[in-house]
Design a protein around this motif. Structure first.
Motif, PDB file in Angstrom:
ATOM      1  N   ARG A  50       0.836  -1.204   0.000  1.00 45.26           N
ATOM      2  CA  ARG A  50       0.000   0.000   0.000  1.00 45.26           C
ATOM      3  C   ARG A  50       0.870   1.253   0.000  1.00 45.26           C
ATOM      4  O   ARG A  50       1.972   1.261   0.524  1.00 45.26           O
ATOM      5  CB  ARG A  50      -0.901   0.035   1.223  1.00 45.26           C
ATOM      6  CG  ARG A  50      -1.976  -0.992   1.197  1.00 45.26           C
ATOM      7  CD  ARG A  50      -2.833  -0.911   2.426  1.00 45.26           C
ATOM      8  NE  ARG A  50      -3.895  -1.918   2.353  1.00 45.26           N
ATOM      9  CZ  ARG A  50      -4.593  -2.293   3.384  1.00 45.26           C
ATOM     10  NH1 ARG A  50      -4.382  -1.761   4.568  1.00 45.26           N
ATOM     11  NH2 ARG A  50      -5.529  -3.203   3.233  1.00 45.26           N
ATOM     12  N   GLU A  90      -3.837   0.870  -2.949  1.00 49.54           N
ATOM     13  CA  GLU A  90      -3.370  -0.498  -2.802  1.00 49.54           C
ATOM     14  C   GLU A  90      -3.524  -1.235  -4.127  1.00 49.54           C
ATOM     15  O   GLU A  90      -4.385  -0.891  -4.937  1.00 49.54           O
ATOM     16  CB  GLU A  90      -4.121  -1.233  -1.699  1.00 49.54           C
ATOM     17  CG  GLU A  90      -5.579  -1.393  -1.946  1.00 49.54           C
ATOM     18  CD  GLU A  90      -6.289  -2.066  -0.787  1.00 49.54           C
ATOM     19  OE1 GLU A  90      -7.454  -2.428  -0.957  1.00 49.54           O
ATOM     20  OE2 GLU A  90      -5.689  -2.240   0.282  1.00 49.54           O
ATOM     21  N   PRO A  91      -2.691  -2.240  -4.360  1.00 49.44           N
ATOM     22  CA  PRO A  91      -2.824  -3.000  -5.597  1.00 49.44           C
ATOM     23  C   PRO A  91      -4.138  -3.780  -5.597  1.00 49.44           C
ATOM     24  O   PRO A  91      -4.538  -4.330  -4.577  1.00 49.44           O
ATOM     25  CB  PRO A  91      -1.617  -3.938  -5.585  1.00 49.44           C
ATOM     26  CG  PRO A  91      -1.142  -3.963  -4.184  1.00 49.44           C
ATOM     27  CD  PRO A  91      -1.593  -2.697  -3.532  1.00 49.44           C
ATOM     28  N   SER A  92      -4.804  -3.808  -6.738  1.00 51.17           N
ATOM     29  CA  SER A  92      -6.079  -4.514  -6.815  1.00 51.17           C
ATOM     30  C   SER A  92      -5.908  -5.977  -7.175  1.00 51.17           C
ATOM     31  O   SER A  92      -6.825  -6.760  -7.036  1.00 51.17           O
ATOM     32  CB  SER A  92      -6.996  -3.839  -7.828  1.00 51.17           C
ATOM     33  OG  SER A  92      -6.418  -3.897  -9.117  1.00 51.17           O
ATOM     34  N   TYR A  93      -4.721  -6.350  -7.605  1.00 50.58           N
ATOM     35  CA  TYR A  93      -4.506  -7.718  -8.064  1.00 50.58           C
ATOM     36  C   TYR A  93      -4.125  -8.669  -6.946  1.00 50.58           C
ATOM     37  O   TYR A  93      -4.070  -9.866  -7.152  1.00 50.58           O
ATOM     38  CB  TYR A  93      -3.430  -7.742  -9.154  1.00 50.58           C
ATOM     39  CG  TYR A  93      -2.126  -7.133  -8.717  1.00 50.58           C
ATOM     40  CD1 TYR A  93      -1.186  -7.882  -8.023  1.00 50.58           C
ATOM     41  CD2 TYR A  93      -1.837  -5.808  -8.985  1.00 50.58           C
ATOM     42  CE1 TYR A  93       0.001  -7.322  -7.608  1.00 50.58           C
ATOM     43  CE2 TYR A  93      -0.645  -5.245  -8.579  1.00 50.58           C
ATOM     44  CZ  TYR A  93       0.275  -6.008  -7.904  1.00 50.58           C
ATOM     45  OH  TYR A  93       1.449  -5.451  -7.492  1.00 50.58           O
ATOM     46  N   ARG A  94      -3.815  -8.157  -5.770  1.00 47.90           N
ATOM     47  CA  ARG A  94      -3.489  -8.971  -4.596  1.00 47.90           C
ATOM     48  C   ARG A  94      -2.365  -9.973  -4.859  1.00 47.90           C
ATOM     49  O   ARG A  94      -2.468 -11.149  -4.567  1.00 47.90           O
ATOM     50  CB  ARG A  94      -4.710  -9.721  -4.096  1.00 47.90           C
ATOM     51  CG  ARG A  94      -5.795  -8.830  -3.601  1.00 47.90           C
ATOM     52  CD  ARG A  94      -5.414  -8.234  -2.293  1.00 47.90           C
ATOM     53  NE  ARG A  94      -6.534  -7.457  -1.780  1.00 47.90           N
ATOM     54  CZ  ARG A  94      -6.364  -6.445  -0.992  1.00 47.90           C
ATOM     55  NH1 ARG A  94      -5.168  -6.090  -0.619  1.00 47.90           N
ATOM     56  NH2 ARG A  94      -7.397  -5.769  -0.560  1.00 47.90           N
ATOM     57  N   GLY A 126      -2.811  -3.229 -11.757  1.00 44.76           N
ATOM     58  CA  GLY A 126      -4.056  -2.640 -11.316  1.00 44.76           C
ATOM     59  C   GLY A 126      -3.913  -2.035  -9.938  1.00 44.76           C
ATOM     60  O   GLY A 126      -3.197  -2.568  -9.095  1.00 44.76           O
ATOM     61  N   TRP A 127      -4.559  -0.906  -9.712  1.00 45.12           N
ATOM     62  CA  TRP A 127      -4.505  -0.217  -8.432  1.00 45.12           C
ATOM     63  C   TRP A 127      -5.902   0.190  -8.040  1.00 45.12           C
ATOM     64  O   TRP A 127      -6.735   0.508  -8.870  1.00 45.12           O
ATOM     65  CB  TRP A 127      -3.604   1.009  -8.512  1.00 45.12           C
ATOM     66  CG  TRP A 127      -2.199   0.628  -8.770  1.00 45.12           C
ATOM     67  CD1 TRP A 127      -1.593   0.513  -9.987  1.00 45.12           C
ATOM     68  CD2 TRP A 127      -1.224   0.279  -7.805  1.00 45.12           C
ATOM     69  NE1 TRP A 127      -0.297   0.109  -9.828  1.00 45.12           N
ATOM     70  CE2 TRP A 127      -0.032  -0.039  -8.511  1.00 45.12           C
ATOM     71  CE3 TRP A 127      -1.214   0.177  -6.426  1.00 45.12           C
ATOM     72  CZ2 TRP A 127       1.121  -0.434  -7.851  1.00 45.12           C
ATOM     73  CZ3 TRP A 127      -0.063  -0.210  -5.788  1.00 45.12           C
ATOM     74  CH2 TRP A 127       1.095  -0.507  -6.490  1.00 45.12           C
ATOM     75  N   THR A 128      -6.160   0.193  -6.741  1.00 49.56           N
ATOM     76  CA  THR A 128      -7.442   0.616  -6.200  1.00 49.56           C
ATOM     77  C   THR A 128      -7.228   1.895  -5.412  1.00 49.56           C
ATOM     78  O   THR A 128      -6.294   2.006  -4.687  1.00 49.56           O
ATOM     79  CB  THR A 128      -8.008  -0.479  -5.261  1.00 49.56           C
ATOM     80  OG1 THR A 128      -8.128  -1.663  -6.005  1.00 49.56           O
ATOM     81  CG2 THR A 128      -9.350  -0.076  -4.722  1.00 49.56           C
TER      82      THR A 128
END
Length: 57
Positions: free
Chosen positions: A31, A45-49, A55-57
């Motif tokens: 994050r 935070e990255p959306s792809y975990r 991808g980012w959220t």
């Protein structure tokens, strides 16, 4: 008590002073914090975990 909206000049000053910094737990969470005046405004935070997609959220 009603809060008045921030003026455009003040909002620009907050945005101009903002900086992107790694979160204290960055090695685990990946994050980032957008910080201005010592206050965290946004957490990114990255959306792809941990997957292979961008991808980012």
């Amino acid at each position: 008590m009603t809060r008045r909206p921030m003026s455009a000049r003040r909002a620009c000053a907050v945005i101009d002073a903002a900086e992107l910094v790694k979160a204290p737990n960055w090695p685990d969470s990946r994050r980032w914090h957008v910080v201005s005046g010592g206050d965290v405004l946004v957490i990114i935070e990255p959306s792809y975990r941990g997957g292979g997609r961008n991808g980012w959220t």
